[in-house]
Design a protein around this motif. Structure first.
Motif, PDB file in Angstrom:
ATOM      1  N   LEU A 139      -8.070  55.560   1.091  1.00 46.71           N
ATOM      2  CA  LEU A 139      -8.450  54.550   0.110  1.00 46.71           C
ATOM      3  C   LEU A 139      -9.413  53.559   0.753  1.00 46.71           C
ATOM      4  CD1 LEU A 139      -5.024  53.819  -1.628  1.00 46.71           C
ATOM      5  CD2 LEU A 139      -6.810  55.431  -2.306  1.00 46.71           C
ATOM      6  N   PRO A 140     -10.359  53.002  -0.026  1.00 45.81           N
ATOM      7  CA  PRO A 140     -11.378  52.107   0.533  1.00 45.81           C
ATOM      8  C   PRO A 140     -10.857  50.688   0.745  1.00 45.81           C
ATOM      9  CG  PRO A 140     -11.754  52.422  -1.810  1.00 45.81           C
ATOM     10  CD  PRO A 140     -10.595  53.305  -1.458  1.00 45.81           C
ATOM     11  N   ILE A 141     -11.014  50.169   1.947  1.00 45.05           N
ATOM     12  CA  ILE A 141     -10.674  48.774   2.235  1.00 45.05           C
ATOM     13  C   ILE A 141     -11.932  47.944   2.006  1.00 45.05           C
ATOM     14  CG2 ILE A 141      -9.953  47.129   4.009  1.00 45.05           C
ATOM     15  CD1 ILE A 141      -8.299  49.375   5.253  1.00 45.05           C
ATOM     16  N   GLY A 142     -11.867  47.040   1.048  1.00 45.00           N
ATOM     17  CA  GLY A 142     -13.047  46.271   0.681  1.00 45.00           C
ATOM     18  C   GLY A 142     -13.094  44.883   1.273  1.00 45.00           C
ATOM     19  N   LYS A 143     -11.919  44.344   1.656  1.00 46.34           N
ATOM     20  CA  LYS A 143     -11.905  42.976   2.157  1.00 46.34           C
ATOM     21  C   LYS A 143     -10.629  42.736   2.947  1.00 46.34           C
ATOM     22  CE  LYS A 143     -12.972  38.290   0.520  1.00 46.34           C
ATOM     23  NZ  LYS A 143     -13.311  37.475  -0.672  1.00 46.34           N
ATOM     24  N   VAL A 144     -10.747  41.913   3.986  1.00 43.00           N
ATOM     25  CA  VAL A 144      -9.593  41.442   4.747  1.00 43.00           C
ATOM     26  C   VAL A 144      -9.628  39.919   4.702  1.00 43.00           C
ATOM     27  CG1 VAL A 144      -8.438  41.350   6.989  1.00 43.00           C
ATOM     28  CG2 VAL A 144      -9.600  43.453   6.268  1.00 43.00           C
ATOM     29  N   VAL A 145      -8.553  39.317   4.240  1.00 42.20           N
ATOM     30  CA  VAL A 145      -8.487  37.858   4.125  1.00 42.20           C
ATOM     31  C   VAL A 145      -7.448  37.346   5.125  1.00 42.20           C
ATOM     32  CG1 VAL A 145      -8.021  35.890   2.628  1.00 42.20           C
ATOM     33  CG2 VAL A 145      -9.110  37.937   1.687  1.00 42.20           C
ATOM     34  N   VAL A 146      -7.895  36.499   6.049  1.00 45.30           N
ATOM     35  CA  VAL A 146      -6.979  35.846   6.984  1.00 45.30           C
ATOM     36  C   VAL A 146      -6.663  34.475   6.399  1.00 45.30           C
ATOM     37  CG1 VAL A 146      -6.549  35.178   9.366  1.00 45.30           C
ATOM     38  CG2 VAL A 146      -8.114  37.064   8.872  1.00 45.30           C
ATOM     39  N   ASN A 147      -5.426  34.278   6.024  1.00 47.45           N
ATOM     40  CA  ASN A 147      -4.995  33.062   5.351  1.00 47.45           C
ATOM     41  C   ASN A 147      -4.509  32.032   6.376  1.00 47.45           C
ATOM     42  OD1 ASN A 147      -4.500  31.469   3.122  1.00 47.45           O
ATOM     43  ND2 ASN A 147      -2.526  32.401   2.645  1.00 47.45           N
ATOM     44  N   CYS A 148      -4.552  30.753   5.999  1.00 37.28           N
ATOM     45  CA  CYS A 148      -3.976  29.661   6.797  1.00 37.28           C
ATOM     46  C   CYS A 148      -4.621  29.550   8.185  1.00 37.28           C
ATOM     47  CB  CYS A 148      -2.473  29.829   6.941  1.00 37.28           C
ATOM     48  SG  CYS A 148      -1.568  29.813   5.386  1.00 37.28           S
ATOM     49  N   VAL A 149      -5.956  29.598   8.236  1.00 40.11           N
ATOM     50  CA  VAL A 149      -6.666  29.453   9.513  1.00 40.11           C
ATOM     51  C   VAL A 149      -6.877  27.964   9.803  1.00 40.11           C
ATOM     52  CG1 VAL A 149      -8.824  29.919  10.735  1.00 40.11           C
ATOM     53  CG2 VAL A 149      -7.795  31.678   9.281  1.00 40.11           C
ATOM     54  N   LEU A 150      -6.464  27.550  11.009  1.00 35.52           N
ATOM     55  CA  LEU A 150      -6.610  26.160  11.418  1.00 35.52           C
ATOM     56  C   LEU A 150      -8.022  25.913  11.960  1.00 35.52           C
ATOM     57  CD1 LEU A 150      -3.298  25.543  13.396  1.00 35.52           C
ATOM     58  CD2 LEU A 150      -3.997  24.361  11.303  1.00 35.52           C
ATOM     59  N   PRO A 151      -8.597  24.751  11.679  1.00 31.66           N
ATOM     60  CA  PRO A 151      -9.853  24.397  12.348  1.00 31.66           C
ATOM     61  C   PRO A 151      -9.554  24.091  13.818  1.00 31.66           C
ATOM     62  CG  PRO A 151      -9.056  22.553  11.035  1.00 31.66           C
ATOM     63  CD  PRO A 151      -8.149  23.705  10.733  1.00 31.66           C
ATOM     64  N   PRO A 152     -10.264  24.682  14.760  1.00 33.60           N
ATOM     65  CA  PRO A 152      -9.951  24.454  16.176  1.00 33.60           C
ATOM     66  C   PRO A 152     -10.291  23.025  16.598  1.00 33.60           C
ATOM     67  CG  PRO A 152     -11.928  25.783  15.950  1.00 33.60           C
ATOM     68  CD  PRO A 152     -11.361  25.639  14.575  1.00 33.60           C
ATOM     69  N   LEU A 153      -9.366  22.419  17.335  1.00 31.85           N
ATOM     70  CA  LEU A 153      -9.579  21.072  17.866  1.00 31.85           C
ATOM     71  C   LEU A 153     -10.006  21.091  19.329  1.00 31.85           C
ATOM     72  CD1 LEU A 153      -6.468  19.188  16.392  1.00 31.85           C
ATOM     73  CD2 LEU A 153      -8.776  19.311  15.450  1.00 31.85           C
ATOM     74  N   PHE A 154      -9.633  22.172  20.040  1.00 38.94           N
ATOM     75  CA  PHE A 154      -9.829  22.198  21.479  1.00 38.94           C
ATOM     76  C   PHE A 154     -10.732  23.361  21.894  1.00 38.94           C
ATOM     77  CE2 PHE A 154      -5.415  20.621  20.778  1.00 38.94           C
ATOM     78  CZ  PHE A 154      -5.650  19.292  21.117  1.00 38.94           C
ATOM     79  N   SER A 155     -11.472  23.144  22.983  1.00 37.70           N
ATOM     80  CA  SER A 155     -12.231  24.223  23.589  1.00 37.70           C
ATOM     81  C   SER A 155     -11.287  25.111  24.397  1.00 37.70           C
ATOM     82  CB  SER A 155     -13.314  23.657  24.516  1.00 37.70           C
ATOM     83  OG  SER A 155     -12.712  23.022  25.645  1.00 37.70           O
ATOM     84  N   ARG A 156     -11.799  26.245  24.877  1.00 40.74           N
ATOM     85  CA  ARG A 156     -10.983  27.141  25.691  1.00 40.74           C
ATOM     86  C   ARG A 156     -10.491  26.429  26.958  1.00 40.74           C
ATOM     87  NH1 ARG A 156     -13.590  32.856  26.929  1.00 40.74           N
ATOM     88  NH2 ARG A 156     -13.633  32.759  24.649  1.00 40.74           N
ATOM     89  N   GLU A 157     -11.362  25.654  27.563  1.00 42.80           N
ATOM     90  CA  GLU A 157     -10.979  24.927  28.776  1.00 42.80           C
ATOM     91  C   GLU A 157      -9.918  23.870  28.483  1.00 42.80           C
ATOM     92  OE1 GLU A 157     -14.616  27.020  29.136  1.00 42.80           O
ATOM     93  OE2 GLU A 157     -14.090  25.408  27.722  1.00 42.80           O
ATOM     94  N   GLU A 158     -10.062  23.169  27.371  1.00 39.49           N
ATOM     95  CA  GLU A 158      -9.074  22.154  27.000  1.00 39.49           C
ATOM     96  C   GLU A 158      -7.724  22.795  26.689  1.00 39.49           C
ATOM     97  OE1 GLU A 158     -12.058  18.812  25.046  1.00 39.49           O
ATOM     98  OE2 GLU A 158     -11.320  20.485  23.830  1.00 39.49           O
ATOM     99  N   ARG A 159      -7.752  23.972  26.056  1.00 37.82           N
ATOM    100  CA  ARG A 159      -6.486  24.658  25.780  1.00 37.82           C
ATOM    101  C   ARG A 159      -5.784  25.033  27.083  1.00 37.82           C
ATOM    102  NH1 ARG A 159      -9.302  27.581  21.510  1.00 37.82           N
ATOM    103  NH2 ARG A 159      -9.301  29.482  22.770  1.00 37.82           N
ATOM    104  N   ALA A 160      -6.545  25.549  28.035  1.00 43.15           N
ATOM    105  CA  ALA A 160      -5.946  25.926  29.321  1.00 43.15           C
ATOM    106  C   ALA A 160      -5.338  24.706  30.012  1.00 43.15           C
ATOM    107  CB  ALA A 160      -6.994  26.583  30.209  1.00 43.15           C
ATOM    108  N   ALA A 161      -6.030  23.580  29.953  1.00 41.62           N
ATOM    109  CA  ALA A 161      -5.522  22.371  30.605  1.00 41.62           C
ATOM    110  C   ALA A 161      -4.243  21.879  29.925  1.00 41.62           C
ATOM    111  CB  ALA A 161      -6.590  21.284  30.586  1.00 41.62           C
ATOM    112  N   LEU A 162      -4.234  21.864  28.595  1.00 40.49           N
ATOM    113  CA  LEU A 162      -3.053  21.383  27.872  1.00 40.49           C
ATOM    114  C   LEU A 162      -1.852  22.291  28.113  1.00 40.49           C
ATOM    115  CD1 LEU A 162      -4.695  20.291  24.514  1.00 40.49           C
ATOM    116  CD2 LEU A 162      -3.287  18.827  25.975  1.00 40.49           C
ATOM    117  N   GLU A 163      -2.059  23.617  28.052  1.00 41.21           N
ATOM    118  CA  GLU A 163      -0.936  24.537  28.225  1.00 41.21           C
ATOM    119  C   GLU A 163      -0.477  24.586  29.676  1.00 41.21           C
ATOM    120  OE1 GLU A 163      -1.155  28.282  25.987  1.00 41.21           O
ATOM    121  OE2 GLU A 163      -2.896  27.451  24.950  1.00 41.21           O
TER     122      GLU A 163
END
Length: 309
Positions: A215-239
């Motif tokens: 069957l044909p897949i026409g669309k994939v919807v990712v629901n509830c996506v958060l706007p990112p607040l942190f860069s990759r480096e900031e995430r590493a520092a916080l975690e």
């Protein structure tokens, strides 16, 4: 691929709890804004769609819930009755042959019959015409059951073609199956969340839909996506602070760091899931934002409709 408004039949499915009905409502409204007449067909659902459109409760008969949008909450029993009366062209004959406890018990025991009753009814709505010969509904959106049950439902017409003898049941199953496999007129819409388990289940579901069912897949919807607040480096520092959800903050500063670390961890998982979905699915995913108010309201659905449209 062209927009969903060019299809006659849309099948919306995904893991339970990912927001399938919310996506159905938003897609219906977006397509209706393009001048199309849309029917949303629910499968014996705990009815929430009426709150999203601000309408009366939706029952087993199609009802208008917004400009150019109709909705119906199908039940197996009602769908079987409608199918039987359409086939026999006589309510009296249907009542004589089918409306008794023995026949009802037989149909309830036949594997897949209730699923076919609802899937077949949703398909049949694509064949309805107005007095001038134009389609009664330009697009029918099936709010299909969650992953496992949804796959079982989509397998039913293929099973009927494999085992049923020539007759009305096989004829209608063949017509429906031809429509479902036609990428110009049908599309499966997968709904998921940017979380590990829904992402894995969506990838497996996509493989089954394309590999087993073709069957044909026409669309994939990712629901509830958060706007990112942190860069990759900031995430590493916080975690790296050790202030995870199990830590006990002793000061306000530590409490703020803990909140940041928890948000950072969620953003990291979200980024990993979006990367997997983009790499492993046949179409690039679309995103709907996390709403921090109740999504089951007309105002929220209108916002989401603008995004999906």
């Amino acid at each position: 691929m062209s927009g969903l408004e060019t299809r006659r039949f849309l099948i919306v499915t995904g893991k339970g709890g990912v927001g399938k009905t919310t996506v159905c409502a938003a897609e219906a409204l977006a397509i209706a804004h393009k001048g199309k007449r849309v029917l949303v067909a629910m499968c014996n659902a705990k009815e929430r769609l009426s709150a999203m459109f601000g309408s009366d409760l939706i029952g087993s008969e199609p009802m208008n819930v917004a400009p150019n949008v109709w909705a119906v909450n199908m039940t197996p029993e009602t769908a079987m009755e409608e199918y039987g009366m359409m086939t026999l062209n006589s309510k009296a004959l249907y009542t004589l042959l089918f409306d008794n406890k023995y026949v009802r018990s037989f149909f309830a025991a036949v594997p897949g019959m209730h699923e076919w009753a609802m899937l077949g009814k949703a398909w049949w709505h694509t064949t309805e015409q107005r007095d001038d010969g134009s389609p009664k509904y330009d697009v029918v959106i099936l709010d299909a059951p969650a992953t496992g049950h949804g796959l079982d439902m989509l397998r039913v017409p293929k099973v009927i073609l494999d085992v049923a003898p020539p007759g009305i049941l096989r004829r209608d199953a063949e017509k429906a199956w031809l429509l479902f496999q036609d990428a110009k007129n049908c599309a499966v819409v997968l709904v998921t969340l940017p979380e590990a388990m829904p992402t894995q289940e969506t990838i497996e579901l996509a493989a089954a839909i394309q590999g087993e069912l073709k069957l044909p897949i026409g669309k994939v919807v990712v629901n509830c996506v958060l706007p990112p607040l942190f860069s990759r480096e900031e995430r590493a520092a916080l975690e790296g602070t050790g202030m995870g959800p199990d830590a006990t903050p002793r000061t306000k500063d530590e409490a703020a760091i803990q909140v940041g670390a928890m948000r950072s961890a969620r953003e990291r998982v979200q980024a990993e899931c979006l990367a997997r979905l983009s790499a492993e699915l046949p179409v690039s995913p679309s995103f709907l934002p996390q709403l921090f108010e109740d999504a089951a309201r007309p105002e929220a659905i209108a916002r989401l409709a603008r995004r999906v449209g």
